[in-house]
Design a protein around this motif. Sequence first.
Motif, PDB file in Angstrom:
ATOM      1  N   ASP A   1       8.644  -2.642  21.365  1.00  0.00           N
ATOM      2  CA  ASP A   1       9.325  -1.899  20.295  1.00  0.00           C
ATOM      3  C   ASP A   1       8.386  -0.969  19.530  1.00  0.00           C
ATOM      4  N   ILE A   2       7.097  -1.159  19.717  1.00  0.00           N
ATOM      5  CA  ILE A   2       6.120  -0.401  18.931  1.00  0.00           C
ATOM      6  C   ILE A   2       6.152   1.079  19.268  1.00  0.00           C
ATOM      7  N   PRO A   3       6.106   2.011  18.309  1.00  0.00           N
ATOM      8  CA  PRO A   3       6.089   1.748  16.868  1.00  0.00           C
ATOM      9  C   PRO A   3       7.488   1.471  16.318  1.00  0.00           C
ATOM     10  N   PHE A   4       7.596   0.491  15.410  1.00  0.00           N
ATOM     11  CA  PHE A   4       8.888   0.237  14.764  1.00  0.00           C
ATOM     12  C   PHE A   4       8.686   0.010  13.269  1.00  0.00           C
ATOM     13  N   VAL A   5       9.793   0.128  12.536  1.00  0.00           N
ATOM     14  CA  VAL A   5       9.712   0.095  11.073  1.00  0.00           C
ATOM     15  C   VAL A   5      10.115  -1.278  10.537  1.00  0.00           C
ATOM     16  N   VAL A   6       9.213  -1.900   9.790  1.00  0.00           N
ATOM     17  CA  VAL A   6       9.537  -3.099   9.011  1.00  0.00           C
ATOM     18  C   VAL A   6       9.630  -2.643   7.560  1.00  0.00           C
ATOM     19  N   ALA A   7      10.735  -2.998   6.905  1.00  0.00           N
ATOM     20  CA  ALA A   7      10.955  -2.461   5.558  1.00  0.00           C
ATOM     21  C   ALA A   7      11.432  -3.521   4.587  1.00  0.00           C
ATOM     22  N   GLU A   8      11.196  -3.240   3.322  1.00  0.00           N
ATOM     23  CA  GLU A   8      11.838  -4.006   2.256  1.00  0.00           C
ATOM     24  C   GLU A   8      13.037  -3.188   1.820  1.00  0.00           C
ATOM     25  N   ILE A   9      14.227  -3.792   1.933  1.00  0.00           N
ATOM     26  CA  ILE A   9      15.467  -3.110   1.585  1.00  0.00           C
ATOM     27  C   ILE A   9      16.012  -3.714   0.293  1.00  0.00           C
ATOM     28  N   ASP A  10      16.202  -2.875  -0.711  1.00  0.00           N
ATOM     29  CA  ASP A  10      16.818  -3.336  -1.963  1.00  0.00           C
ATOM     30  C   ASP A  10      18.321  -3.075  -1.893  1.00  0.00           C
ATOM     31  N   LEU A  11      19.103  -4.139  -1.881  1.00  0.00           N
ATOM     32  CA  LEU A  11      20.559  -3.978  -1.827  1.00  0.00           C
ATOM     33  C   LEU A  11      21.105  -3.562  -3.193  1.00  0.00           C
ATOM     34  N   GLU A  12      22.247  -2.902  -3.160  1.00  0.00           N
ATOM     35  CA  GLU A  12      22.931  -2.496  -4.407  1.00  0.00           C
ATOM     36  C   GLU A  12      23.118  -3.667  -5.354  1.00  0.00           C
TER      37      GLU A  12
ATOM     38  N   MET B   1       0.830  -1.205   0.000  1.00  0.00           N
ATOM     39  CA  MET B   1       0.000   0.000   0.000  1.00  0.00           C
ATOM     40  C   MET B   1       0.868   1.260   0.000  1.00  0.00           C
ATOM     41  N   ARG B   2       1.902   1.259   0.863  1.00  0.00           N
ATOM     42  CA  ARG B   2       2.800   2.424   0.927  1.00  0.00           C
ATOM     43  C   ARG B   2       3.466   2.660  -0.429  1.00  0.00           C
ATOM     44  N   ARG B   3       3.945   1.580  -1.017  1.00  0.00           N
ATOM     45  CA  ARG B   3       4.630   1.702  -2.298  1.00  0.00           C
ATOM     46  C   ARG B   3       3.653   2.158  -3.388  1.00  0.00           C
ATOM     47  N   TYR B   4       2.428   1.606  -3.337  1.00  0.00           N
ATOM     48  CA  TYR B   4       1.413   1.994  -4.322  1.00  0.00           C
ATOM     49  C   TYR B   4       1.125   3.491  -4.216  1.00  0.00           C
ATOM     50  N   MET B   5       0.960   3.973  -2.984  1.00  0.00           N
ATOM     51  CA  MET B   5       0.656   5.395  -2.776  1.00  0.00           C
ATOM     52  C   MET B   5       1.802   6.268  -3.275  1.00  0.00           C
ATOM     53  N   HIS B   6       3.032   5.790  -3.044  1.00  0.00           N
ATOM     54  CA  HIS B   6       4.227   6.517  -3.453  1.00  0.00           C
ATOM     55  C   HIS B   6       4.349   6.567  -4.979  1.00  0.00           C
TER      56      HIS B   6
ATOM     57  N   ILE C   1      10.593   6.290   1.559  1.00  0.00           N
ATOM     58  CA  ILE C   1      10.899   5.415   0.427  1.00  0.00           C
ATOM     59  C   ILE C   1      12.077   6.018  -0.336  1.00  0.00           C
ATOM     60  N   GLY C   2      13.040   5.171  -0.704  1.00  0.00           N
ATOM     61  CA  GLY C   2      14.208   5.640  -1.458  1.00  0.00           C
ATOM     62  C   GLY C   2      15.387   6.044  -0.590  1.00  0.00           C
ATOM     63  N   MET C   3      15.145   6.091   0.729  1.00  0.00           N
ATOM     64  CA  MET C   3      16.197   6.488   1.673  1.00  0.00           C
ATOM     65  C   MET C   3      17.391   5.519   1.581  1.00  0.00           C
ATOM     66  N   GLN C   4      18.607   6.080   1.588  1.00  0.00           N
ATOM     67  CA  GLN C   4      19.799   5.228   1.530  1.00  0.00           C
ATOM     68  C   GLN C   4      20.124   4.686   2.907  1.00  0.00           C
ATOM     69  N   VAL C   5      20.361   3.394   2.968  1.00  0.00           N
ATOM     70  CA  VAL C   5      20.627   2.752   4.256  1.00  0.00           C
ATOM     71  C   VAL C   5      21.839   1.825   4.146  1.00  0.00           C
ATOM     72  N   GLU C   6      22.386   1.471   5.304  1.00  0.00           N
ATOM     73  CA  GLU C   6      23.476   0.494   5.323  1.00  0.00           C
ATOM     74  C   GLU C   6      23.262  -0.481   6.466  1.00  0.00           C
TER      75      GLU C   6
ATOM     76  N   GLY D   1      26.268  -4.320   1.756  1.00  0.00           N
ATOM     77  CA  GLY D   1      25.391  -3.946   2.879  1.00  0.00           C
ATOM     78  C   GLY D   1      24.731  -2.602   2.664  1.00  0.00           C
ATOM     79  N   LYS D   2      24.927  -2.034   1.476  1.00  0.00           N
ATOM     80  CA  LYS D   2      24.307  -0.737   1.168  1.00  0.00           C
ATOM     81  C   LYS D   2      23.077  -0.940   0.302  1.00  0.00           C
ATOM     82  N   GLY D   3      22.060  -0.146   0.559  1.00  0.00           N
ATOM     83  CA  GLY D   3      20.844  -0.273  -0.234  1.00  0.00           C
ATOM     84  C   GLY D   3      19.900   0.878   0.012  1.00  0.00           C
ATOM     85  N   ARG D   4      18.663   0.697  -0.476  1.00  0.00           N
ATOM     86  CA  ARG D   4      17.643   1.719  -0.335  1.00  0.00           C
ATOM     87  C   ARG D   4      16.362   1.108   0.201  1.00  0.00           C
ATOM     88  N   VAL D   5      15.572   1.934   0.884  1.00  0.00           N
ATOM     89  CA  VAL D   5      14.260   1.499   1.352  1.00  0.00           C
ATOM     90  C   VAL D   5      13.327   1.448   0.143  1.00  0.00           C
ATOM     91  N   TYR D   6      12.835   0.248  -0.185  1.00  0.00           N
ATOM     92  CA  TYR D   6      11.900   0.103  -1.308  1.00  0.00           C
ATOM     93  C   TYR D   6      10.476   0.412  -0.852  1.00  0.00           C
TER      94      TYR D   6
END
Lengths: 393, 139
Positions: B84-95, A154-159, B114-119, B61-66
């Motif tokens: 831990d709430i609230p916490f972030v679960v993310a899909e990370i696309d590695l280089e 959903m987040r990605r779709y909105m983006h 989204i798109g943020m650079q992470v390591e 180990g470098k990537g972006r938040v998808y």
Amino acid sequence: MKDVVISGYSETPFSRARVDKGEPRLTAEEYYAWALELLLQNTGLEKKDLKGQGVGVIGSEWPHSEIWSAEVVQNLGLEPKFLVRADHGGANAAALLVQGAFAIHAGFVEHFLLIGADAPLSITAPGSRTWRYEEDYMKPFGTMGPNSMIAMVMRRYMHQHNAKPEHFGKISITQRQHASLNPNAYLKKPLTMEEYLNSRLISDPLRLLDICIWVNGGFALLLSRRDRAKEITDKPVSILGFGEWHNPEAENQLKDITTTGIKIAAEQAYKMAGKRPSDMKFFQPYDDYTVAVLMQLEEAGFCSKGEGGRFIEQTDISHRGDLPVNTSGGQLSAGQAGMAGGFLHIVEAVRQIRGEAGERQVKDANIGLVTALGGLAFGGTFIHNYAIILGGE
Amino acid sequence: MTGYAKPLPEITDLTKPLWEASKRGELVIQKCKKCSHMQWYPRHSCVNCASREMEWIKVSGKGRVYSFTIARQVIGNSPEFQKDIPFVVAEIDLEEGVRLYSNVVGVNPDDVKIGMQVEVTFEECTPEISLPKFKPAKT
Ligand SMILES: [Zn+2]
């Protein structure tokens, strides 16, 4: 069925997992991988030759190794057009052979891979439990089943496509309105946009009212040969077309999660039926979440990719509207009866076509599209994608 | 480090090299010896060509938040995550071109984009398991 033959086979060496005797102690997952590799070697085929063909996998009798068809195709990188699982115990292979033969005879696929593995003597071996990809690479990070995964969709779709919460809200509200006209529905109280927007965030940006509601319930459908059906009903509903696709973009490690395999499935269904999206009098899309409805409106061809939000804004999707969507209330409001949830959409389509939908009856509902989704994919959306076009006489 | 009560991955013959590398602070993924395809999550065969000859390679180990979600409620996982709430679960696309599920840490959840650079950064959960998590990349 003289037109169907067995064209290849493979078999791994067997083991009783006696490590003390130098025997391997492998898991069912490993035997699946081994059996496929051997089959490719024996036949000279490459994995890509099996893309878009048929696959049948077996259900194990051992709960610890209850491998699902979604898991097998995702682990092996298979991308079949037609996918079935047998749960017939000792008759598993025979049951798959018959189903595969039908699919080939009918011209739906040209090849059908039967693949079966089990490792009852490795029950306690590390990795023998299944769903490893969720247990090892998702849950330790606090993923909470489908809610987390769909929230990311959903987040990605909105983006990517500039969708607003109000777009999802309109789906939720309209389906509730339909449910209010469905005596069997679980949630019948009409909703306002304000109530939708104020419903609590479960997994941001996913709200409570974006999620289907679990219920207990049961369904049945009967298929008959056309001539025999006359003895039963004067309102037979025809299966005009269908399509399916599994594990889309099997090899792609960076899938676009704002898409599903419904585009491929729906194209097959339209082609088989000789119909177009504009011919459909209603749409009963699989709705575990509001965003799934939005994506499928695009992929079933009612609007172009990324236009779902605007389409929802400009279209009356009620039972009296331009494109009635989930006229039963769907799983969002009528309810999701666990793993039987996908019956709801088919039963509602049949009801509409037979003109038996009561207060929510769609006018001239003689043809419509149903879709189904199943099996969340790692880093993707859904493994299983189905489209079915039903029509009256 | 006693009393870590959240779910942990199981160490198997297949994944032992992965978790040993994580312990050393290195992130590794699978690469097919036959067709060079890279994949995540680890499997017994290559999803591109079905070969069972896979090797582990060290990645940047470098990537972006998808994409990402902010967990606001615990449903269908250990109640230990409640604190831990609230916490972030993310899909990370590695280089290197694979996608992982993980957490974005060391940043306010509302500041994740989204798109943020992470390591990668490793959280030592037990003596055997360090989990690869991600923090905003140093610019
Ligand atoms: Zn390969």
